[in-house]
Design a protein around this motif. Structure first.
Motif, PDB file in Angstrom:
ATOM      1  N   GLY A   5      52.563 104.342  54.805  1.00 15.62           N
ATOM      2  CA  GLY A   5      52.531 102.894  54.622  1.00 15.62           C
ATOM      3  C   GLY A   5      51.468 102.248  54.792  1.00 15.62           C
ATOM      4  O   GLY A   5      51.448 100.896  54.617  1.00 15.62           O
ATOM      5  N   LYS A   6      50.655 102.535  55.656  1.00 15.36           N
ATOM      6  CA  LYS A   6      49.559 102.031  56.382  1.00 15.36           C
ATOM      7  C   LYS A   6      48.326 102.707  56.078  1.00 15.36           C
ATOM      8  O   LYS A   6      48.153 103.871  55.922  1.00 15.36           O
ATOM      9  CB  LYS A   6      49.712 102.136  57.861  1.00 15.36           C
ATOM     10  CG  LYS A   6      50.559 100.916  58.115  1.00 15.36           C
ATOM     11  CD  LYS A   6      50.394 100.670  59.694  1.00 15.36           C
ATOM     12  CE  LYS A   6      51.660  99.843  60.459  1.00 15.36           C
ATOM     13  NZ  LYS A   6      52.034 100.193  61.594  1.00 15.36           N
ATOM     14  N   ARG A  51      49.051 101.898  51.215  1.00 17.98           N
ATOM     15  CA  ARG A  51      48.547 102.912  50.428  1.00 17.98           C
ATOM     16  C   ARG A  51      49.543 102.726  49.121  1.00 17.98           C
ATOM     17  O   ARG A  51      50.831 102.494  49.425  1.00 17.98           O
ATOM     18  CB  ARG A  51      48.958 104.202  51.053  1.00 17.98           C
ATOM     19  CG  ARG A  51      47.859 104.592  51.795  1.00 17.98           C
ATOM     20  CD  ARG A  51      48.006 106.166  52.279  1.00 17.98           C
ATOM     21  NE  ARG A  51      46.881 106.595  53.024  1.00 17.98           N
ATOM     22  CZ  ARG A  51      46.786 106.563  54.264  1.00 17.98           C
ATOM     23  NH1 ARG A  51      48.008 106.433  54.859  1.00 17.98           N
ATOM     24  NH2 ARG A  51      46.048 107.229  55.044  1.00 17.98           N
ATOM     25  N   SER A  52      48.860 103.013  47.988  1.00 21.99           N
ATOM     26  CA  SER A  52      49.841 103.130  46.675  1.00 21.99           C
ATOM     27  C   SER A  52      50.457 104.466  46.527  1.00 21.99           C
ATOM     28  O   SER A  52      49.912 105.437  47.414  1.00 21.99           O
ATOM     29  CB  SER A  52      48.992 102.920  45.395  1.00 21.99           C
ATOM     30  OG  SER A  52      47.870 103.868  45.403  1.00 21.99           O
ATOM     31  N   GLN A  53      51.398 104.714  45.759  1.00 20.51           N
ATOM     32  CA  GLN A  53      51.832 106.032  45.559  1.00 20.51           C
ATOM     33  C   GLN A  53      50.747 106.953  45.076  1.00 20.51           C
ATOM     34  O   GLN A  53      50.840 108.207  45.488  1.00 20.51           O
ATOM     35  CB  GLN A  53      53.116 106.092  44.449  1.00 20.51           C
ATOM     36  CG  GLN A  53      53.651 107.431  44.202  1.00 20.51           C
ATOM     37  CD  GLN A  53      54.644 107.702  45.556  1.00 20.51           C
ATOM     38  OE1 GLN A  53      55.136 106.958  46.039  1.00 20.51           O
ATOM     39  NE2 GLN A  53      54.118 108.901  46.160  1.00 20.51           N
ATOM     40  N   ALA A  54      49.915 106.691  44.347  1.00 18.02           N
ATOM     41  CA  ALA A  54      48.862 107.628  43.746  1.00 18.02           C
ATOM     42  C   ALA A  54      47.981 107.882  45.190  1.00 18.02           C
ATOM     43  O   ALA A  54      47.466 108.991  45.236  1.00 18.02           O
ATOM     44  CB  ALA A  54      47.971 106.904  42.922  1.00 18.02           C
ATOM     45  N   GLU A  55      47.572 107.171  46.014  1.00 24.33           N
ATOM     46  CA  GLU A  55      46.836 107.328  47.301  1.00 24.33           C
ATOM     47  C   GLU A  55      47.715 108.129  48.143  1.00 24.33           C
ATOM     48  O   GLU A  55      47.040 109.026  48.852  1.00 24.33           O
ATOM     49  CB  GLU A  55      46.493 106.011  47.902  1.00 24.33           C
ATOM     50  CG  GLU A  55      45.424 105.013  47.227  1.00 24.33           C
ATOM     51  CD  GLU A  55      45.141 103.755  47.943  1.00 24.33           C
ATOM     52  OE1 GLU A  55      44.101 103.275  47.834  1.00 24.33           O
ATOM     53  OE2 GLU A  55      46.273 103.118  48.516  1.00 24.33           O
ATOM     54  N   ILE A  56      49.167 108.176  48.205  1.00 26.07           N
ATOM     55  CA  ILE A  56      49.746 108.974  49.141  1.00 26.07           C
ATOM     56  C   ILE A  56      49.636 110.280  48.490  1.00 26.07           C
ATOM     57  O   ILE A  56      49.467 111.533  49.213  1.00 26.07           O
ATOM     58  CB  ILE A  56      51.335 108.345  49.073  1.00 26.07           C
ATOM     59  CG1 ILE A  56      51.448 107.202  49.928  1.00 26.07           C
ATOM     60  CG2 ILE A  56      52.192 109.444  49.799  1.00 26.07           C
ATOM     61  CD1 ILE A  56      52.650 106.349  49.816  1.00 26.07           C
ATOM     62  N   ASN A  57      49.728 110.521  47.032  1.00 27.58           N
ATOM     63  CA  ASN A  57      49.970 111.718  46.494  1.00 27.58           C
ATOM     64  C   ASN A  57      48.467 112.537  46.765  1.00 27.58           C
ATOM     65  O   ASN A  57      48.445 113.507  47.248  1.00 27.58           O
ATOM     66  CB  ASN A  57      49.974 111.424  44.868  1.00 27.58           C
ATOM     67  CG  ASN A  57      51.343 111.050  44.448  1.00 27.58           C
ATOM     68  OD1 ASN A  57      52.152 110.948  45.314  1.00 27.58           O
ATOM     69  ND2 ASN A  57      51.437 110.683  43.227  1.00 27.58           N
ATOM     70  N   GLU A  58      47.444 111.586  46.692  1.00 27.38           N
ATOM     71  CA  GLU A  58      45.870 112.168  47.014  1.00 27.38           C
ATOM     72  C   GLU A  58      46.070 112.644  48.191  1.00 27.38           C
ATOM     73  O   GLU A  58      45.420 113.761  48.641  1.00 27.38           O
ATOM     74  CB  GLU A  58      45.011 110.971  46.755  1.00 27.38           C
ATOM     75  CG  GLU A  58      44.400 111.241  45.500  1.00 27.38           C
ATOM     76  CD  GLU A  58      43.381 109.979  45.251  1.00 27.38           C
ATOM     77  OE1 GLU A  58      42.788 109.617  46.323  1.00 27.38           O
ATOM     78  OE2 GLU A  58      43.538 109.265  44.215  1.00 27.38           O
TER      79      GLU A  58
END
Ligand code: SAH
Length: 249
Positions: free
Chosen positions: A59-60, A67-74
């Motif tokens: 979340g941070k 973070r966006s979901q895309a950033e978390i996936n990455e």
């Protein structure tokens, strides 16, 4: 078991109480090289990670909102590509409103193996921790789990409240406290009785757990008065109160 290098484990952390993670989930958490966790995860659980494990709050992100979901996936893919074993620790069950499915698809598209470790969802643990059996012989034989997140947005968004109301059985609403009044009104409009019992369970299974009860007609005002806040689970139906002394059976 030991978490495998280059693999992403989607682990359900359970509803709040750190003891409610599964044995498999705990083994992954204790052996992973990296832990990427949701905001609501208990600090007690995070203490179980290896001392040298890389811990990331999904979340941070330093210096920015979140973070966006895309950033978390990455991030998950990047860590796995570094040949780390990755424990993606998610609240409750990874596939109940947790966007876990998207993480699986992203990892697969990147050719990274994923293992899913189910968790105890707050949809079940919330009512249970507040003494409500979501099904009870002779009272309710089914339950519906819905998100209350978009209850106030324009028609067409997410949940068809009339159909939910018309479906027999208990109703469990996640992400609904902010819209409680609206949700209760929509359920009444859809045909549920105004005196149908409702219970709201805030921070279920944690030491700070709080419970407020009322009916569809009264719960909005009661929850507001008691200042009920997220995270909370709402359960609607005759099952509320069925285990209390003197309750009709
Ligand atoms: N995957 C999670 C749900 C994620 S959506 C699960 O299976 O439990 C987040 C929502 O879950 C919150 O808005 C709240 O409605 C519910 N929730 C999560 N933890 C909770 C808790 N300890 N007590 C009450 N509700 C909780």
């Amino acid at each position: 078991m030991t978490a495998r290098a280059g693999t992403i484990y989607l682990v359900g952390a359970g509803p709040g109480d750190p003891k409610l993670i599964t044995v498999h989930g705990r083994e992954v958490l204790e052996t992973a090289d990296a832990v990427v966790h949701d905001r609501l995860i208990s600090p007690e659980l995070l203490k179980l990670a290896r001392r040298e494990a890389r811990i990331e709050d999904a979340g941070k992100t330093p210096g920015r909102a979140s973070r966006s979901q895309a950033e978390i996936n990455e991030l998950l893919i990047e860590l796995a590509r570094e040949r780390l074993s990755v424990c993606r620790l998610k609240g409750g069950d990874p596939f109940v409103f947790g966007r876990g499915g998207e993480e699986v698809l992203a990892a697969r598209a990147a050719g990274i193996p994923v293992v899913v470790v189910p968790g105890i969802s707050s949809a079940l643990a919330g009512p249970a921790a507040a003494g409500v059996p979501v099904t009870h012989r002779g009272v309710e034989s089914s339950f519906t789990v819905v998100t209350g997140h978009d209850a106030q947005s324009a028609a067409g968004a997410g949940v068809d409240w009339e159909r939910v109301a018309a479906t027999p059985g208990s109703i469990v609403v996640l992400m609904g406290v902010g819209n409680l009044e609206t949700i209760a009104r929509k359920l009444i409009q859809g045909g549920r009785r105004p005196d149908e019992p409702v219970r709201v369970v805030e921070r279920a299974t944690l030491p700070e757990q709080r419970v407020v009860s009322g009916t569809l007609a009264t719960i909005g005002a009661i929850a507001e008065e008691s200042d009920v806040e997220a995270p909370a689970v709402i359960v609607v139906g005759a099952v509320v109160g069925v285990l209390e002394q003197g309750a009709a059976t």
